[in-house]
Motif scaffolding. Sequence first.
Motif, PDB file in Angstrom:
ATOM      1  N   UNK A 248       0.866  -1.187   0.000  1.00  0.00           N
ATOM      2  CA  UNK A 248       0.000   0.000   0.000  1.00  0.00           C
ATOM      3  C   UNK A 248       0.899   1.231   0.000  1.00  0.00           C
ATOM      4  N   UNK A 250       2.128   5.187   0.847  1.00  0.00           N
ATOM      5  CA  UNK A 250       2.421   5.787   2.154  1.00  0.00           C
ATOM      6  C   UNK A 250       1.176   6.327   2.848  1.00  0.00           C
ATOM      7  N   UNK A 251       0.198   6.789   2.086  1.00  0.00           N
ATOM      8  CA  UNK A 251      -1.021   7.334   2.694  1.00  0.00           C
ATOM      9  C   UNK A 251      -1.999   6.229   3.089  1.00  0.00           C
ATOM     10  N   UNK A 252      -1.900   5.109   2.404  1.00  0.00           N
ATOM     11  CA  UNK A 252      -2.725   3.936   2.714  1.00  0.00           C
ATOM     12  C   UNK A 252      -4.206   4.286   2.803  1.00  0.00           C
ATOM     13  N   UNK A 253      -4.675   5.082   1.876  1.00  0.00           N
ATOM     14  CA  UNK A 253      -6.100   5.421   1.926  1.00  0.00           C
ATOM     15  C   UNK A 253      -6.929   4.533   1.002  1.00  0.00           C
ATOM     16  N   UNK A 290       1.154   0.845   5.757  1.00  0.00           N
ATOM     17  CA  UNK A 290       1.640   1.549   4.559  1.00  0.00           C
ATOM     18  C   UNK A 290       3.124   1.284   4.285  1.00  0.00           C
TER      19      UNK A 290
ATOM     20  N   UNK B 109     -13.608   0.806   8.242  1.00  0.00           N
ATOM     21  CA  UNK B 109     -13.424   2.261   8.305  1.00  0.00           C
ATOM     22  C   UNK B 109     -14.520   2.948   9.124  1.00  0.00           C
ATOM     23  N   UNK B 128      -9.304   2.539   9.387  1.00  0.00           N
ATOM     24  CA  UNK B 128      -9.085   3.994   9.338  1.00  0.00           C
ATOM     25  C   UNK B 128     -10.237   4.821   9.906  1.00  0.00           C
ATOM     26  N   UNK B 148      -5.460   7.853  10.717  1.00  0.00           N
ATOM     27  CA  UNK B 148      -6.492   8.908  10.780  1.00  0.00           C
ATOM     28  C   UNK B 148      -7.518   8.686  11.897  1.00  0.00           C
ATOM     29  N   UNK B 166      -0.888   6.528  11.175  1.00  0.00           N
ATOM     30  CA  UNK B 166      -0.453   7.860  10.791  1.00  0.00           C
ATOM     31  C   UNK B 166      -1.623   8.845  10.693  1.00  0.00           C
TER      32      UNK B 166
END
Lengths: 298, 256
Positions: A248, A250-253, A290, B109, B128, B148, B166
């Motif tokens: 994934x 770095x932001x892993x969104x 991430x 999430x 998240x 988050x 993070x």
Amino acid sequence: MCGIVGLLVKKPELRRELGAWVSPMLDCMGSRGPDSAGLAVFAEAPSTDLLRYSLYDILAQDVWPTVLERWNANVDAAATLAAHGQQATLFSTTPSALGKDWLSNYFPHLHCFSVGHVIDLYKDIGHPRELIKKYRFAELAGTHAVGHTRMATESAVSPAHAHPFTSGEDFCLVHNGSLSNPHSIRRKLERRGIRFETDNDTEAACRFLEWRMSEGDSLEAAIHRGFAELDGFYTLLIGTATELVLVRDAFACKPAVAAETDDYVAISSEFQSLAHLPGIQQARVFEPAPEQIYRWHV
Amino acid sequence: MARLSPEVTALDTMPNSAATPGPTTLGEPTIDWDLSIRPVRELNQFLHDLAHNARPEMPHVRILHPNGRHNLAVGLQVPANIEILGHAGYFIAGMNQAAHITVDGNVGWSVAENMMSGIVRVKGCASECAGASAHGGLLVIEGDASSRCGISLKGGQIVVGGSVGHLSAFMAQAGTMVVCGDAGAALGDSLYEAVIYVRGSIHSLGADAREEPMQTDDLKTVADLLQRAAISADPQTFRRVASARQLYHWHAEAQY
């Protein structure tokens, strides 16, 4: 959106279950990607040097007897072909570069979705549920599978634009996310003679990683180069002849969840597509971090 | 016995016997809702309707076979005890008001996003955006929370038994976050008036977040939240992270 699924079966006696277990995973992720789908299935390592060419006939004109006849006459007299409607697998010892060139010259309406010793690749437009029936995914056996359900956001909906993408031999990649620099990566690779089949952003990532490996990088080193050069959002699931690999950005969104038991490793965008798997309640379920590389070996 | 419909049966027996009618205990019955039989939308409607039935005791609803489904027990405005028995999906207990919701498993999430009041407890881990924009109430995550966590927190309180990923507490405006494990990169980036307490390591602080000395009030806040969360830890071992308030006003030389 888009959904990714992956399954690696650890025990040889369970490999016949691969298709039956992965099909509901793919079906469930139709909620994230209803417009097209694809599945790469890796068979156990064969004892022969035959290559498998996964082909797709855009025109659906029952071209397969002609393809085999001309291939036998001009390329490899010993080749065989197994056809299933628009999809076919051609078995031949002809090197992949030569075979793909010949196909694109003489049958330009055919797609060659994959080449390798163990990979078979199916992809098509339509809801994943339709593909599961059309290509009888539940009957497929093998060591591991990589699948994708697509909700297109940046390029056309077509069988060729569906994931998985492949490059080289026995290498495929699916992607949930979007890249913001696929065109610069593409230009860089095209200057090195690497050819693209679509304008899809994921194809750039796939060919970038495979190019790095062809230049001598390990897969891990190639992925680290990818962290530096691929700009955008991604959860990538990669299949090789012997491995499933998950990363994934770095932001892993873009989501991913993994579940591991003594019998299998299963990966999906959402846990709900794993809920049917045997022993899932006892599985070690975790969210990949991430920029960590997760590798599972056959 | 309270029989709500042929499929929703009051039981005090094991969860997997949901389809079997059984006797109730004294007082408010336990209601088992089997999601393998009846869908999420009907469940949420049923839970919303609890508000219209005046009851002397808090209703107790057990949700069986969640199987990672999304949007369970969303938008409740009733003091009810809800137990989700298994792993659940996205947006669990979103916008919760007054209800006590427990998940015996992991969640995807945005659990308890925009919570207004009540208590949401996750016995496993959360993905998240746990507690995103929560205005009030208490969110307890006994395991880890992913990236988050507590983003844009607006007054809610979050206690995490494990670590957070993070960009946790990004732009958090009000409320409190207690992290018993470690915090990932860019903790409290662009923080407003929310306060974070971390016991483990902090990978890095985000822009305008800074560590500050723990005062008596901080120790009391942490002790109180840990007690309410039923998580055992020594408040003295926590560090306080709050806003340096340098981003409140624009200035040309900002290094962020």
